[in-house]
Enzyme design. Structure first.
Site, PDB file in Angstrom:
ATOM      1  N   LYS A 285       0.749  -1.172   0.128  1.00 17.08           N
ATOM      2  CA  LYS A 285      -0.100   0.013  -0.078  1.00 17.08           C
ATOM      3  C   LYS A 285       1.060   1.357  -0.045  1.00 17.08           C
ATOM      4  O   LYS A 285       0.615   2.238  -0.639  1.00 17.08           O
ATOM      5  CB  LYS A 285      -0.899   0.051   1.226  1.00 17.08           C
ATOM      6  CG  LYS A 285      -2.061  -0.985   1.061  1.00 17.08           C
ATOM      7  CD  LYS A 285      -3.197  -0.967   2.126  1.00 17.08           C
ATOM      8  CE  LYS A 285      -4.119  -1.968   1.942  1.00 17.08           C
ATOM      9  NZ  LYS A 285      -5.241  -1.580   3.073  1.00 17.08           N
TER      10      LYS A 285
ATOM     11  N   LYS B 105      -4.469  -9.717  -7.296  1.00 19.87           N
ATOM     12  CA  LYS B 105      -5.688  -9.879  -6.605  1.00 19.87           C
ATOM     13  C   LYS B 105      -6.707  -9.088  -6.817  1.00 19.87           C
ATOM     14  O   LYS B 105      -6.198  -7.645  -7.180  1.00 19.87           O
ATOM     15  CB  LYS B 105      -5.560 -10.297  -5.107  1.00 19.87           C
ATOM     16  CG  LYS B 105      -5.217  -8.939  -4.109  1.00 19.87           C
ATOM     17  CD  LYS B 105      -5.457  -8.818  -2.893  1.00 19.87           C
ATOM     18  CE  LYS B 105      -5.288  -7.578  -2.222  1.00 19.87           C
ATOM     19  NZ  LYS B 105      -5.699  -7.271  -1.140  1.00 19.87           N
TER      20      LYS B 105
ATOM     21  N   LYS C 170     -10.343  -3.148  -4.310  1.00 20.52           N
ATOM     22  CA  LYS C 170     -10.999  -1.805  -4.552  1.00 20.52           C
ATOM     23  C   LYS C 170     -10.004  -0.781  -5.077  1.00 20.52           C
ATOM     24  O   LYS C 170     -10.454   0.115  -5.845  1.00 20.52           O
ATOM     25  CB  LYS C 170     -11.648  -1.501  -3.355  1.00 20.52           C
ATOM     26  CG  LYS C 170     -12.304  -2.034  -2.360  1.00 20.52           C
ATOM     27  CD  LYS C 170     -12.813  -1.707  -1.080  1.00 20.52           C
ATOM     28  CE  LYS C 170     -13.083  -2.805  -0.049  1.00 20.52           C
ATOM     29  NZ  LYS C 170     -13.489  -2.530   1.363  1.00 20.52           N
TER      30      LYS C 170
END
Ligand code: TYM
Length: 339
Positions: free
Chosen positions: A119, A202, A205
């Site tokens: 992230k 994967k 969102k």
């Protein structure tokens, strides 16, 4: 030692309210399992708004998304009169135990969390907050404060549950038996749903082009699935290594139609990818259309939604508060009034 009165196993999980709609991976990898685990377990499920603010959020959007997430969990089949369904920030014991657990965690140990690496790499490390770095430890507290036995999640959360186990054991060894050591509950077949545009990563969102959002219009969902990346062959076969795109579609279709993936694959013998995509889209829409209608109904009655959230928070606090009190006592803190 903290013991529970009933012998019923306890499960706990959470989902971030960071997008207006859950994506298909959230449902197939986690929330679908939450629904089935309600039976035979004492289930605790939450909307993790404290986790959402590890990255910047617009306050008005966040407020809407918390209600939407709560409604989506119910629309997916979680019954708030059976499970304890709540909003994380309504239960202050999460952050209180979170601090305690931060003090049990090594810096190197926290640095090994791959979600932070992913992230922070996406947003640029200058923008990564300290909260994003320590967020797995808040997750540890989320789980331990309820003495959960099982944590139903997708594969990407396994490392956080392993950290939870390590920290629970460390605390128990140091301060005496305090926490239940939880196990990850991961459904192998749907542990990782892949991105439709890049089937090597994967579905997420934060990568909206390759995701299917369950609250999207049926036409949008259908278009997304029909334009999924496959491969240059034409044979429908379940082979995740050689044919990740096709295998991902087969997993989605098999799960929504409650069939075995090999049986589904065999039924496309002699048919092309077009048929597989059309049927997958149809199966997803058959779930998503009534789901979206139920979400609209629930969010159309905010007073009822808030009443449910308050009931859930009270039930959650009744479990979380005694755990925190024991932890504070074990640490040597002096209780108010000296009791
Ligand atoms: P979050 O909000 O990213 O995702 C919610 C759940 O969806 C699963 N998931 C997937 N499963 C399969 N394939 C995918 N492509 C996919 N994408 C998402 C996730 O594994 C997760 O189970 N840190 C957690 C939230 C959390 C939590 C907790 C979970 C906070 N506290 C305590 C369990 C227990 C998160 O960010 O999930």
């Amino acid at each position: 030692m903290i013991t529970r009165m009933s012998g019923t196993p306890r499960v706990l999980s959470g989902i971030q309210p960071t997008a207006g709609s859950f994506q298909l991976g959230n449902y197939l990898g986690a929330v679908r399992n939450w629904v089935s685990l309600q039976e035979g377990n004492d289930a605790f499920y939450m909307v993790v708004d404290l986790h959402a603010i590890t990255v910047e959020q617009d306050p008005a959007e966040l407020r809407t998304n918390i209600a939407l997430a709560y409604a989506q969990i119910i629309a997916a089949g979680v019954d708030p009169s059976v499970s304890t369904l709540f909003v994380q920030s309504h239960v202050p014991e999460h952050t209180q135990l979170g601090w305690v657990m931060q003090c049990q965690t090594g810096f190197g140990e926290a640095s090994r969390m791959t979600q932070f690496k992913d992230k922070s790499a996406r947003g640029g490390s200058d923008h990564a907050s300290v909260g994003l770095f320590t967020y797995p430890i808040l997750q540890v507290a989320d789980i331990l404060v309820y003495q959960a036995d099982g944590v139903p999640v997708g594969e990407d959360q396994r490392q956080h549950v392993e950290l939870t186990r390590d920290l629970a054991q460390r605390f128990n060894t140091r301060y005496g038996q305090t926490f239940t050591v939880p196990k990850p509950l991961i459904v192998k077949e749907t542990a990782k749903i892949f991105d439709l545009q890049d089937p090597s990563s994967k579905m997420s969102k934060s990568l909206p082009n390759g995701a299917v959002f369950l609250l999207d219009d049926p036409q949008v969902i259908t278009k997304r699935i029909k334009s999924a990346v496959t491969d240059s062959e034409s044979e429908v076969r379940f082979d995740p290594a050689a044919k990740p795109g096709v295998s991902n579609l087969l997993t989605i279709l098999a799960t929504f139609t409650d069939r075995d993936v090999e049986t589904v694959a065999a039924s496309y013998h002699g048919l092309g990818y077009g048929a597989l995509k059309a049927d997958t889209a149809e199966a997803v829409v058959a779930f998503a259309a009534p789901y979206a209608a139920r979400v609209r109904e629930l969010t159309g009655d905010p007073a009822e939604l808030h009443r449910l959230m308050a009931t859930g928070a009270a039930k959650a606090r009744a479990v979380a508060a005694p755990t925190l009190a024991t932890v504070y006592d074990r640490l040597g803190f002096v209780a108010v009034g000296g009791e």
